[in-house]
Structures are given as structure tokens and as C-alpha cells.
Scaffold this active site. Structure first.
Site, PDB file in Angstrom:
ATOM      1  N   GLY A   1       5.894  13.201  12.896  1.00 58.14           N
ATOM      2  CA  GLY A   1       7.316  13.552  13.002  1.00 58.14           C
ATOM      3  C   GLY A   1       7.662  14.515  14.114  1.00 58.14           C
ATOM      4  O   GLY A   1       8.835  14.709  14.400  1.00 58.14           O
TER       5      GLY A   1
ATOM      6  N   THR B   1       6.443  15.646   9.290  1.00 57.87           N
ATOM      7  CA  THR B   1       7.032  16.496  10.329  1.00 57.87           C
ATOM      8  C   THR B   1       6.580  17.928  10.090  1.00 57.87           C
ATOM      9  O   THR B   1       7.294  18.748   9.507  1.00 57.87           O
ATOM     10  CB  THR B   1       8.573  16.373  10.349  1.00 57.87           C
ATOM     11  OG1 THR B   1       8.919  14.987  10.414  1.00 57.87           O
ATOM     12  CG2 THR B   1       9.165  17.085  11.562  1.00 57.87           C
TER      13      THR B   1
ATOM     14  N   GLU C   1       6.483  16.368  20.119  1.00 52.83           N
ATOM     15  CA  GLU C   1       5.709  17.200  21.034  1.00 52.83           C
ATOM     16  C   GLU C   1       4.229  17.281  20.637  1.00 52.83           C
ATOM     17  O   GLU C   1       3.408  17.785  21.390  1.00 52.83           O
ATOM     18  CB  GLU C   1       6.339  18.607  21.158  1.00 52.83           C
ATOM     19  CG  GLU C   1       6.635  19.340  19.865  1.00 52.83           C
ATOM     20  CD  GLU C   1       7.987  18.958  19.237  1.00 52.83           C
ATOM     21  OE1 GLU C   1       8.309  17.756  19.196  1.00 52.83           O
ATOM     22  OE2 GLU C   1       8.685  19.872  18.770  1.00 52.83           O
TER      23      GLU C   1
ATOM     24  N   LYS D   1       6.426  10.479   6.228  1.00 57.84           N
ATOM     25  CA  LYS D   1       6.829  10.923   7.567  1.00 57.84           C
ATOM     26  C   LYS D   1       6.479  12.396   7.618  1.00 57.84           C
ATOM     27  O   LYS D   1       7.069  13.208   6.901  1.00 57.84           O
ATOM     28  CB  LYS D   1       8.341  10.716   7.749  1.00 57.84           C
ATOM     29  CG  LYS D   1       8.939  11.291   9.015  1.00 57.84           C
ATOM     30  CD  LYS D   1      10.441  11.039   8.983  1.00 57.84           C
ATOM     31  CE  LYS D   1      11.180  11.398  10.236  1.00 57.84           C
ATOM     32  NZ  LYS D   1      11.032  12.758  10.705  1.00 57.84           N
TER      33      LYS D   1
ATOM     34  N   SER E   1      13.255  12.043  17.365  1.00 61.44           N
ATOM     35  CA  SER E   1      14.605  12.157  17.931  1.00 61.44           C
ATOM     36  C   SER E   1      14.589  11.912  19.437  1.00 61.44           C
ATOM     37  O   SER E   1      15.455  11.229  19.982  1.00 61.44           O
ATOM     38  CB  SER E   1      15.162  13.559  17.657  1.00 61.44           C
ATOM     39  OG  SER E   1      14.378  14.542  18.306  1.00 61.44           O
TER      40      SER E   1
ATOM     41  N   TYR F   1       9.775  11.873   3.132  1.00 52.20           N
ATOM     42  CA  TYR F   1      10.120  12.631   4.349  1.00 52.20           C
ATOM     43  C   TYR F   1       9.725  14.086   4.116  1.00 52.20           C
ATOM     44  O   TYR F   1      10.407  14.826   3.428  1.00 52.20           O
ATOM     45  CB  TYR F   1      11.618  12.479   4.628  1.00 52.20           C
ATOM     46  CG  TYR F   1      12.133  13.149   5.894  1.00 52.20           C
ATOM     47  CD1 TYR F   1      11.291  13.711   6.846  1.00 52.20           C
ATOM     48  CD2 TYR F   1      13.498  13.206   6.135  1.00 52.20           C
ATOM     49  CE1 TYR F   1      11.786  14.307   7.989  1.00 52.20           C
ATOM     50  CE2 TYR F   1      14.014  13.806   7.287  1.00 52.20           C
ATOM     51  CZ  TYR F   1      13.153  14.357   8.207  1.00 52.20           C
ATOM     52  OH  TYR F   1      13.657  14.961   9.344  1.00 52.20           O
TER      53      TYR F   1
ATOM     54  N   SER G   1      17.485  13.630   9.853  1.00 55.70           N
ATOM     55  CA  SER G   1      18.024  14.890  10.393  1.00 55.70           C
ATOM     56  C   SER G   1      18.736  14.622  11.700  1.00 55.70           C
ATOM     57  O   SER G   1      19.847  15.112  11.936  1.00 55.70           O
ATOM     58  CB  SER G   1      16.885  15.886  10.659  1.00 55.70           C
ATOM     59  OG  SER G   1      16.033  15.997   9.553  1.00 55.70           O
ATOM     60  N   THR G   2      18.103  13.801  12.556  1.00 59.47           N
ATOM     61  CA  THR G   2      18.647  13.494  13.877  1.00 59.47           C
ATOM     62  C   THR G   2      19.991  12.778  13.779  1.00 59.47           C
ATOM     63  O   THR G   2      20.840  12.915  14.659  1.00 59.47           O
ATOM     64  CB  THR G   2      17.628  12.615  14.649  1.00 59.47           C
ATOM     65  OG1 THR G   2      16.396  13.324  14.714  1.00 59.47           O
ATOM     66  CG2 THR G   2      18.111  12.267  16.035  1.00 59.47           C
TER      67      THR G   2
HETATM   68  O1  MN9 Z   1      12.352  13.610  12.810  1.00 63.56           O
HETATM   69  C1  MN9 Z   1      12.553  15.120  14.519  1.00 63.56           C
HETATM   70  N1  MN9 Z   1      12.845  16.243  13.708  1.00 63.56           N
HETATM   71  C2  MN9 Z   1      14.025  16.860  13.726  1.00 63.56           C
HETATM   72  C3  MN9 Z   1      11.848  14.093  13.714  1.00 63.56           C
HETATM   73  O2  MN9 Z   1      14.907  16.586  14.505  1.00 63.56           O
HETATM   74  C4  MN9 Z   1      14.222  17.946  12.729  1.00 63.56           C
HETATM   75  C5  MN9 Z   1      11.669  15.396  15.739  1.00 63.56           C
HETATM   76  O3  MN9 Z   1      11.738  14.250  16.515  1.00 63.56           O
HETATM   77  C6  MN9 Z   1      12.082  16.611  16.541  1.00 63.56           C
HETATM   78  O4  MN9 Z   1      13.475  16.576  16.776  1.00 63.56           O
HETATM   79  C7  MN9 Z   1      11.384  16.701  17.898  1.00 63.56           C
HETATM   80  C8  MN9 Z   1      11.768  17.968  18.653  1.00 63.56           C
HETATM   81  O5  MN9 Z   1      11.224  19.104  18.029  1.00 63.56           O
HETATM   82  O6  MN9 Z   1      10.016  16.630  17.717  1.00 63.56           O
END
Ligand code: MN9
Length: 293
Positions: free
Chosen positions: A190, A168, A193, A166, A209, A138, A49-50
């Protein structure tokens, strides 16, 4: 089948575009170098996604996979996200990255249409069928709308090439149930935070990201939490989450790219439909960078 053991701190690699939305190869190489040399990550998750992957053509995805491997060589582990609604593309990319020497495939659960679980399972089996490589599922229900239960994961794992997930999601009950049920599967957190609680529950690594900019703090949290130094880990998570809150409020990927520019890395722009940077946003991103680094 014994595949390479993967895990640790991975940046979900950003993609550098020029102002017109074309790939910026020199910038992509600089982002890779910054992650290896400065953030000192264990691996890169390419095409997620990033990376704005779902906005790219097949040729562009191929080009990025080649550039990243060429720049990173064997210095860090590499996972290629090849999932797509165009399964022919996924199959083709899976072969390409395996030939290039990527350590693992990953594929987002198919999204948009409401696919049945059997369709999702067939999708993974089709992508992995012709290639000798492992696959990390994912799982990102907040963007895909796709949820997978522990029983369904068990069903997916009938395919021995699927070695990890992964994860998330903020569902720590599911994360804990998964860890207990599948102690030998590779579990990546994932959400940056929520890294501390995910580490306490036993993840093998994290893919994020924000690690493109904040990779050193991410490692501190991971290592302190694994060593049982929870208070120390929490202190770093607090600072990290102040940073992440500021970044999210200013626009996630754009702000991370502007932060990298402040660190001397040509991370460029985002591709439409991601918006352009306003003067105000650029000023705020620079302020955020200098507040935390
Ligand atoms: O892949 C990332 N997910 C997205 C992991 O970008 C959708 C995360 O690293 C988030 O960007 C990050 C901020 O919410 O935790």
C-alpha cells in the site's frame, strides 16, 4: 468458494470534484480511462482514502461505484472499498458492488473508537455475510490506529471470504511474517514509496495513489523486482521516490489531480475539509509534473 484471482498494479482511484465539491462525473470517467489506457493498470481500487471516500455520502459512493464500472466494463479488475463506521451502509454497498460485478470487496478496519479485535472481526463477518464476494482487509494503521497481528489475521481468515490484505504499513517484519504464514492469501503493498522492498518480500500486487500519474514506473519496479533485477528496480524506485517526495511536500491528492490536468485529464478539485489550491501550489504541481513526465 473460488473467487477470481486478483493482483498486479492497481491505482487507488482519485475522485474528481468541481470547485464547489460536487462529483464531476465526466472527470471521474476520464481518470478511469487514463488509468486503463495510459497507465495500463491491472485494476482500480475504488472508494479508498485516495478517493476521499470518507468525505462522501452513501449516494455519492453508490454513484461512483456505478460510474467506474460503467466506464471500465471488464477491461480491468475492480475492488470496491465499502468499509465505513456506518455498518448498514457497508452492507448495502457490498451488495450493490457485488451486483455490479466488482471482483472484490475491501473494507478499512473500523477506526476512531478503540474497537476490540472481536468487534473488528464481527465487522468483517457482518459485511461479508450476505454477499457472494471476496474481501480484502484494508490495513492502514497510521491513519486508523488499528494494528493486527499475524495470529489475529489467522483468526480473521476463519472467514473464507477474506482472501487478502491491502498492507499500507512500513512494518516489513510483519509483512514478511504475513507472507510466510499465508502464502495463499493475496497481499497488496500500500505504500508506493516502499514498493521495491515489498515486492522482494513477495507481495502479489500494489495499490497506490501515485499510480494515477506514475503508473508506468510502478509497473517497471514491480516487474523488474519480480524478475530479480533489483538494481534496475532500484533505479526506477529512486526516480519514483523523488517524484513522491515532491508530491507529498506540495499536498498529495491535490498535486496528483493537478498533474493529471497537465496530462489532459479533468481530475478537478478536492472536497473540503481538503483545502483549495493556491496559485503557488498549482504552479509547483505543474513544475513537478513536467520534471518527471
Ligand atoms: O492507498 C495510499 N495511501 C494513502 C495507498 O493515500 C493514505 C498510498 O498510495 C500513498 O498515498 C502513497 C504516498 O504516501 O504511498
Amino acid at each position: 468458494m473460488a473467487y477470481k484471482k486478483i493482483g498486479g498494479i492497481y491505482s487507488a482511484l482519485l475522485t474528481s470534484f468541481d470547485k464547489d465539491g460536487n462529483l464531476n462525473e465526466a472527470g471521474i470517467r476520464q481518470i478511469v480511462r487514463h488509468n486503463i489506457d495510459v497507465n495500463k493498470v491491472d485494476g482500480l481500487y475504488v472508494g479508498g482514502s485516495t478517493g476521499e471516500n470518507f468525505l462522501l455520502s452513501t449516494e455519492e459512493k453508490e454513484k461512483i461505484f456505478k460510474i467506474v464500472k460503467d466506464e471500465a466494463k471488464d477491461q480491468v479488475q475492480l475492488i470496491a472499498q465499502v468499509g465505513s463506521l456506518n455498518i448498514k451502509e457497508s452492507v448495502k454497498l457490498a451488495q450493490l458492488v457485488t451486483d455490479l460485478g466488482y471482483d472484490s470487496l475491501s473494507a478499512v478496519t473500523p477506526f476512531y473508537y478503540k474497537f476490540s479485535f472481536n468487534e473488528i472481526k464481527d465487522y468483517y463477518n457482518t459485511i461479508t455475510a450476505g454477499v457472494d464476494n471476496q474481501m480484502v482487509v484494508y490495513f492502514i494503521p497510521f491513519l486508523t490506529g488499528v494494528n493486527i497481528s499475524v495470529d489475529q489475521f489467522q483468526d480473521l481468515f476463519e472467514n473464507e471470504k477474506i482472501t487478502g490484505v491491502k498492507f499500507t504499513a512500513g512494518d516489513f517484519f510483519l509483512l514478511e511474517r504475513f507472507r510466510k504464514a499465508f502464502p495463499d492469501k493475496v497481499l497488496f503493498a500500500g505504500f508506493d514509496e516502499m514498493m521495491l522492498p515489498a515486492t522482494v518480500l513477495g507481495v502479489d500486487g500494489a495499490i497506490g495513489s501515485t499510480f494515477n500519474v506514475n503508473g508506468q514506473r510502478a509497473r517497471q519496479i514491480f516487474e523488474a523486482a519480480r524478475a530479480g533485477n533489483i538494481h534496475e528496480a532500484l533505479e526506477v524506485q529512486h526516480v519514483t521516490n523523488d517524484f513522491i517526495s515532491d508530491v507529498l511536500a506540495n499536498g498529495l491528492y491535490g498535486t496528483l489531480k493537478i498533474c493529471l490536468q497537465e496530462a489532459g485529464v479533468d481530475a478537478g478539485y478536492c472536497r473540503q475539509p481538503m483545502g483549495p489550491y493556491s496559485e503557488e501550489m498549482i504552479a509547483r504541481a505543474k513544475e513537478i509534473y513536467h520534471k518527471y513526465f
